[in-house]
Write a protein that holds these residues in place. Structure first.
Motif, PDB file in Angstrom:
ATOM      1  N   THR A  42       0.843  -1.195   0.000  1.00 12.26           N
ATOM      2  CA  THR A  42       0.000   0.000   0.000  1.00 12.26           C
ATOM      3  C   THR A  42       0.880   1.247   0.000  1.00 12.26           C
ATOM      4  OG1 THR A  42      -1.867   1.088   1.099  1.00 12.26           O
ATOM      5  CG2 THR A  42      -0.135   0.214   2.521  1.00 12.26           C
ATOM      6  N   LYS A  43       0.244   2.381  -0.247  1.00  4.84           N
ATOM      7  CA  LYS A  43       0.918   3.674  -0.174  1.00  4.84           C
ATOM      8  C   LYS A  43      -0.032   4.617   0.543  1.00  4.84           C
ATOM      9  CE  LYS A  43       2.997   7.289  -3.096  1.00  4.84           C
ATOM     10  NZ  LYS A  43       3.265   7.703  -4.497  1.00  4.84           N
ATOM     11  N   LEU A  44       0.399   5.134   1.707  1.00  7.35           N
ATOM     12  CA  LEU A  44      -0.475   5.957   2.534  1.00  7.35           C
ATOM     13  C   LEU A  44       0.237   7.225   2.989  1.00  7.35           C
ATOM     14  CD1 LEU A  44      -2.106   3.177   4.760  1.00  7.35           C
ATOM     15  CD2 LEU A  44      -3.181   4.397   2.850  1.00  7.35           C
ATOM     16  N   PHE A  45      -0.580   8.222   3.333  1.00  9.93           N
ATOM     17  CA  PHE A  45      -0.059   9.514   3.796  1.00  9.93           C
ATOM     18  C   PHE A  45      -0.671   9.831   5.155  1.00  9.93           C
ATOM     19  CE2 PHE A  45      -0.333   9.432  -0.784  1.00  9.93           C
ATOM     20  CZ  PHE A  45       0.867   9.961  -1.223  1.00  9.93           C
ATOM     21  N   GLU A  46       0.144  10.399   6.044  1.00 11.52           N
ATOM     22  CA  GLU A  46      -0.399  10.849   7.316  1.00 11.52           C
ATOM     23  C   GLU A  46      -1.296  12.061   7.065  1.00 11.52           C
ATOM     24  OE1 GLU A  46       0.975  12.433  11.736  1.00 11.52           O
ATOM     25  OE2 GLU A  46       2.500  11.952  10.229  1.00 11.52           O
ATOM     26  N   LEU A  65       4.735   1.960   1.426  1.00 15.93           N
ATOM     27  CA  LEU A  65       5.421   3.238   1.550  1.00 15.93           C
ATOM     28  C   LEU A  65       4.495   4.193   2.289  1.00 15.93           C
ATOM     29  CD1 LEU A  65       8.024   4.703   0.713  1.00 15.93           C
ATOM     30  CD2 LEU A  65       6.881   5.383  -1.413  1.00 15.93           C
ATOM     31  N   PHE A  66       4.959   4.681   3.446  1.00 14.00           N
ATOM     32  CA  PHE A  66       4.150   5.569   4.278  1.00 14.00           C
ATOM     33  C   PHE A  66       4.865   6.925   4.369  1.00 14.00           C
ATOM     34  CE2 PHE A  66       2.742   1.451   5.250  1.00 14.00           C
ATOM     35  CZ  PHE A  66       1.532   1.498   5.915  1.00 14.00           C
ATOM     36  N   TYR A  67       4.135   7.979   4.036  1.00 17.16           N
ATOM     37  CA  TYR A  67       4.685   9.338   4.134  1.00 17.16           C
ATOM     38  C   TYR A  67       4.175   9.964   5.428  1.00 17.16           C
ATOM     39  CZ  TYR A  67       6.551   9.147  -0.586  1.00 17.16           C
ATOM     40  OH  TYR A  67       7.292   8.814  -1.696  1.00 17.16           O
TER      41      TYR A  67
END
Length: 259
Positions: free
Chosen positions: A100-104, A251-253
């Motif tokens: 997954t790819k997530l953003f705070e 990948l977590f931003y």
């Protein structure tokens, strides 16, 4: 891995799938499943086929899991490393949501940088005379190389989303994903090397004893092919080895002060 880690893993799993947490205390977790999660975990295909055919919305079940063996009561389901339910959950993650790819989510009215973290949830399997699985959650900061264990616990109270918040921008990773996975792999190898490996020695001892017993049984027999086949089965059963399986990750931003 301590039982609290398994409990947190399950809590994160069900909340991430929008299940209501009805009870969460003393090693007991009760969740109200959604229809999607009921279909995935409760093995009721005929119920859902019938209920939808009748035009009804259906009633997803509640599920109570006991993660603390001291709290087992015979009424609810005890879940532990190696249990069928945990394997079912792990397989569901592997099949449907591996990466997954997530953003705070950040509330800001000025420019805010989000930093890339490579996060992986990995199952370590110890195979031999006895079998044991261990779940490890690890995160790598892809700019400065900082590494954190129990990363999913760190993110438990962070609000994550699929799109970046207004006024936020991402920092380009300095460490490539492939190199990042290699770093994580190296840390896990060191962790495993530092463990007590008496279980592997016991497996080898049992394997040698079984082969010796089999050799005595076939001592005056001429069926060499059958004996070698049985020896091969013994080696497959008892030869100790360790393997890593990436269950999911991504990948977590995150904001600079996120962890």
């Amino acid at each position: 891995m301590e039982i609290n880690d398994l409990h947190t893993f399950l809590y994160d799993y069900f909340t991430a799938h929008h299940c209501e947490i009805v009870l969460n205390q003393n090693g007991m977790l009760t969740v109200q499943l959604t229809e999607e999660m009921d279909r995935a975990l409760m093995n009721r295909p005929f119920y859902w086929h019938y209920i939808k055919k009748m035009g009804h919305p259906g009633e997803p079940k509640q599920l109570t899991l006991i993660t603390n063996p001291e709290k087992r009561d015979g009424k609810h389901e005890w879940i532990h490393y190696g249990s069928p339910r945990l394997h079912q959950i792990v397989n569901h993650l592997r099949d449907h949501e591996k990466y997954t790819k997530l953003f705070e989510r950040v509330e800001t009215y000025k420019n805010q940088a989000l930093f890339p973290w490579l996060i992986a949830n990995i199952k370590i399997s110890y195979q031999g005379k006895q079998k044991k699985d261990e779940m490890v959650s690890i995160g790598l900061h892809l700019v400065n190389g900082t590494m954190r264990l129990k990363m999913m616990e760190e993110l438990q109270y962070k609000e994550l989303q699929n799109t970046i918040s207004d006024y936020c921008y991402t920092i380009t990773p300095m460490i490539k994903l492939h190199s990042g996975f290699k770093r994580i792999e190296k840390v896990l190898e060191t962790y495993v090397d530092d463990q007590d490996h008496d279980w592997a020695l016991q497996s080898q001892k049992t394997m040698a004893e079984e082969i010796d017993l089999l050799s005595h049984f076939y001592k005056n027999k001429t069926d060499e092919e059958t004996m070698q086949k049985e020896i091969s089965e013994i080696k497959k059963r008892y030869s100790p080895y360790i393997k890593f399986d990436v269950i999911n990750g991504g990948l977590f931003y995150l904001a600079e002060n996120a962890v």
